[in-house]
Design an enzyme around this catalytic site. Structure first.
Site, PDB file in Angstrom:
ATOM      1  N   TRP A  24    -134.815 -25.840 -79.221  1.00  0.00           N
ATOM      2  CA  TRP A  24    -133.701 -26.379 -78.419  1.00  0.00           C
ATOM      3  C   TRP A  24    -133.348 -25.473 -77.246  1.00  0.00           C
ATOM      4  CZ3 TRP A  24    -129.818 -30.212 -78.325  1.00  0.00           C
ATOM      5  CH2 TRP A  24    -128.648 -29.868 -77.623  1.00  0.00           C
ATOM      6  N   ASP A  27    -127.798 -24.544 -71.616  1.00  0.00           N
ATOM      7  CA  ASP A  27    -127.506 -23.993 -70.289  1.00  0.00           C
ATOM      8  C   ASP A  27    -128.528 -22.987 -69.746  1.00  0.00           C
ATOM      9  OD1 ASP A  27    -125.220 -25.016 -71.447  1.00  0.00           O
ATOM     10  OD2 ASP A  27    -124.023 -23.225 -71.173  1.00  0.00           O
ATOM     11  N   GLN A  43    -129.899 -20.823 -72.948  1.00  0.00           N
ATOM     12  CA  GLN A  43    -129.401 -20.965 -74.314  1.00  0.00           C
ATOM     13  C   GLN A  43    -130.521 -21.579 -75.145  1.00  0.00           C
ATOM     14  OE1 GLN A  43    -125.605 -20.407 -75.417  1.00  0.00           O
ATOM     15  NE2 GLN A  43    -126.657 -18.883 -74.178  1.00  0.00           N
ATOM     16  N   SER A  85    -123.511 -18.320 -73.111  1.00  0.00           N
ATOM     17  CA  SER A  85    -123.964 -18.268 -71.723  1.00  0.00           C
ATOM     18  C   SER A  85    -123.426 -17.087 -70.932  1.00  0.00           C
ATOM     19  CB  SER A  85    -123.573 -19.564 -71.017  1.00  0.00           C
ATOM     20  OG  SER A  85    -124.440 -20.580 -71.443  1.00  0.00           O
ATOM     21  N   ARG A 148    -115.286 -17.599 -72.066  1.00  0.00           N
ATOM     22  CA  ARG A 148    -116.747 -17.428 -72.089  1.00  0.00           C
ATOM     23  C   ARG A 148    -117.424 -17.711 -70.747  1.00  0.00           C
ATOM     24  NH1 ARG A 148    -115.539 -21.780 -75.374  1.00  0.00           N
ATOM     25  NH2 ARG A 148    -116.057 -23.827 -74.521  1.00  0.00           N
ATOM     26  N   ASP A 149    -118.719 -17.421 -70.734  1.00  0.00           N
ATOM     27  CA  ASP A 149    -119.650 -17.750 -69.651  1.00  0.00           C
ATOM     28  C   ASP A 149    -119.427 -16.909 -68.386  1.00  0.00           C
ATOM     29  OD1 ASP A 149    -120.258 -19.659 -71.562  1.00  0.00           O
ATOM     30  OD2 ASP A 149    -119.396 -21.340 -70.458  1.00  0.00           O
ATOM     31  N   GLU A 205    -116.095 -24.563 -68.404  1.00  0.00           N
ATOM     32  CA  GLU A 205    -117.284 -23.858 -68.850  1.00  0.00           C
ATOM     33  C   GLU A 205    -118.136 -23.456 -67.640  1.00  0.00           C
ATOM     34  OE1 GLU A 205    -118.186 -25.209 -73.303  1.00  0.00           O
ATOM     35  OE2 GLU A 205    -118.973 -26.649 -71.864  1.00  0.00           O
ATOM     36  N   TRP A 287    -124.213 -32.910 -73.361  1.00  0.00           N
ATOM     37  CA  TRP A 287    -123.983 -32.873 -74.814  1.00  0.00           C
ATOM     38  C   TRP A 287    -124.110 -34.247 -75.443  1.00  0.00           C
ATOM     39  CZ3 TRP A 287    -124.741 -28.577 -77.157  1.00  0.00           C
ATOM     40  CH2 TRP A 287    -124.528 -27.386 -76.490  1.00  0.00           C
TER      41      TRP A 287
HETATM   42  C1  FRU Z   1    -121.912 -25.118 -72.069  1.00  0.00           C
HETATM   43  C2  FRU Z   1    -121.641 -24.232 -73.282  1.00  0.00           C
HETATM   44  C3  FRU Z   1    -121.074 -22.895 -72.846  1.00  0.00           C
HETATM   45  C4  FRU Z   1    -121.464 -21.984 -73.977  1.00  0.00           C
HETATM   46  C5  FRU Z   1    -122.806 -22.539 -74.374  1.00  0.00           C
HETATM   47  C6  FRU Z   1    -123.119 -22.431 -75.831  1.00  0.00           C
HETATM   48  O1  FRU Z   1    -122.866 -26.099 -72.290  1.00  0.00           O
HETATM   49  O2  FRU Z   1    -120.777 -24.896 -74.176  1.00  0.00           O
HETATM   50  O3  FRU Z   1    -119.698 -22.890 -72.569  1.00  0.00           O
HETATM   51  O4  FRU Z   1    -121.515 -20.647 -73.586  1.00  0.00           O
HETATM   52  O5  FRU Z   1    -122.826 -23.892 -73.974  1.00  0.00           O
HETATM   53  O6  FRU Z   1    -124.445 -22.770 -76.100  1.00  0.00           O
END
Ligand code: FRU
Length: 457
Positions: A24, A27, A43, A85, A148-149, A205, A287
């Site tokens: 899989w 991001d 990811q 991410s 995050r990110d 995000e 998603w």
């Molecule tokens: C966005 C997200 C990010 C996170 C990652 C987790 O698609 O939800 O915010 O860091 O994917 O896989």
């Protein structure tokens, strides 16, 4: 020992898009340039064709198109339950990764977690070591668990970080931090925040912030927007806010604008190339995408790299010039006639110019799965239809008398650039047999066959 996934059927594999060997991906992360190579991380979960404890997969390239997959860069477990991410930057001769450590309080409870920011580094751009002083940034008191990110860049001798966050009011926002050494971070401002939940979401995000053609641009993927006509039709959206960064380091801002109107586009990341181009990639799914390739042992891919520019206060996207090297044959140069059907290779680039009347322009089909593009001239809408559930997407287009479409078809995807990238639609569509294009309207066309295999594993 857990076993890595194996791809069991090649039918949906892409030709010239970056995708995992198996397993899989979501991001793009750490899109950067280091010691003569473009680097792309993503990811990654190698042990199922489903999202799982996040690793950072890794590939490098000389041209952003031909990718060589390298060993997995980050594996969760010793310092966090997932490496979420983030971004990458060169510093002191090393390539540094700045990623979110995602920590569960309870192993089987996805809702109870905390997040912090962490570093890893590499001398050779291949093998990475997590920084022993992690985490380097913890969640502030005025924030919920969504933190995050990180996207890091450098100006002069200062590093900046923009970070996705949710404030106490449960609205999405982007926080700005500075550092001299990537290790000690100081908060500067709330760069920008959602004006309300419906239109701008509860969490931003994958934020990214850059200067482009005289404007300051915040690009991000807000969660929780409500559909409104043709807008926000996907569960998750990616878009931008444009304005000027003030003395107070707050972005004076305009409206939130979706950056791609297709079904399969989320979680962008940009980089500045050594020759000064701002180039963007995204996850070529979302998603809520179907991802039929899951049954074959893999899921997910990244879009082609797109160069960004601003014209008339709007971001335009163009495939990077490097894409031209993918052309292996010119198949059509001339008029494609109404009512005619033409064979199309499964990796193709179409450049079509229409004087469009209302109605269907064309359909690309394998006999079963159709991608139809049509003009709704009265509504000023260009309409894309897949014959799947909730298959329609549309965007406003001003000029149908002089409509230009550049379309990159790749086995199970189509990226459509409208009027030199004023709008784009990114679609996965699970074609699994030879393709034809059936013309509902005539057009001037140049069609190329493109290279079929640019990934090396
Ligand atoms: C966005 C997200 C990010 C996170 C990652 C987790 O698609 O939800 O915010 O860091 O994917 O896989």
């Amino acid at each position: 020992m857990k076993e890595e996934m194996q791809v069991t059927n090649q039918r949906y594999r892409l030709g010239y898009h970056l995708m995992p060997k198996s397993g899989w991906i979501n991001d793009p992360n750490g899109f950067s340039y280091f010691k003569g190579y473009y680097h792309m991380f993503y990811q990654y979960y190698p042990y199922a064709a489903e999202w799982g404890p996040m690793h950072w997969g890794h590939a490098r390239s000389k041209d952003m198109i031909h990718w060589e997959t390298l060993p997995t860069a980050l594996v969760p477990g010793d310092m966090e339950s997932g490496c979420f991410s983030g971004s990458a930057i060169e510093h002191d001769g090393k390539l540094w990764l700045i990623y979110t450590g995602h920590h569960y309080f309870e192993p089987n409870d996805n809702e109870s977690f905390y997040e912090n920011q962490n570093l890893a580094y590499s001398e050779d751009g291949v093998h990475f070591t997590k920084y022993e002083g992690n985490p380097v940034l913890r969640v502030p008191a005025d924030n919920t668990k969504h933190f995050r990110d990180p996207k890091v860049w450098k100006e002069g001798d200062t590093f900046y970080m923009v970070l996705g966050s949710q404030g106490e009011d449960e609205l999405g926002r982007a926080l700005l931090f500075v550092s001299k050494d990537l290790i000690n971070w100081e908060r500067v401002s709330i760069l920008s925040k959602a004006k309300n939940l419906k239109e701008e979401g509860y969490m931003w995000e994958c934020p990214d912030f850059f200067h482009l053609d005289g404007q300051d641009v915040l690009l991000m993927s807000p969660q929780g927007l409500e559909a409104d006509g043709d807008r926000f039709r996907n569960l998750n959206q990616t878009g931008y806010i444009m304005g000027q960064l003030g003395e107070d380091k707050v972005l004076s801002r305009g409206e939130f604008v979706e950056i791609d109107n297709g079904h399969d586009f989320y979680a962008t990341q940009t980089m500045l190339t050594p020759d000064g181009r701002r180039v963007m990639v995204a996850w070529m799914n979302a998603w809520d995408s179907d991802m039929h390739e899951k049954q074959d042992g893999w899921a997910g891919a990244l879009t082609i790299p797109r160069e960004l520019h601003i014209k008339d206060d709007h971001i335009y996207q163009q495939p990077v010039n490097e894409m031209e090297a993918l052309r292996t044959a010119k198949l059509i140069a001339g008029v494609m006639e109404t009512g005619h059907e033409y064979e199309l290779p499964r990796t193709a680039e179409l450049n079509l110019a229409f004087e469009a009347a209302d109605g269907e322009l064309f359909t690309i089909t394998d006999g079963e799965h159709n991608l139809t593009i049509g003009a709704d001239t009265e509504g000023g809408r260009l309409v894309i239809q897949r014959n799947t559930k909730d298959g329609e997407r549309a965007a406003q287009v001003a000029d149908f008398a002089n409509l230009k479409l550049q379309i990159f078809v790749d086995k199970t995807s189509a990226e459509i650039f409208v009027n030199e990238g004023e709008r784009t639609f990114t679609e996965r569509i699970y074609w699994d047999a030879p393709l034809t294009i059936e013309m509902g309207s005539s057009c001037q066309a140049v069609v190329y066959k493109l290279e079929e295999e640019t990934n090396k594993y």
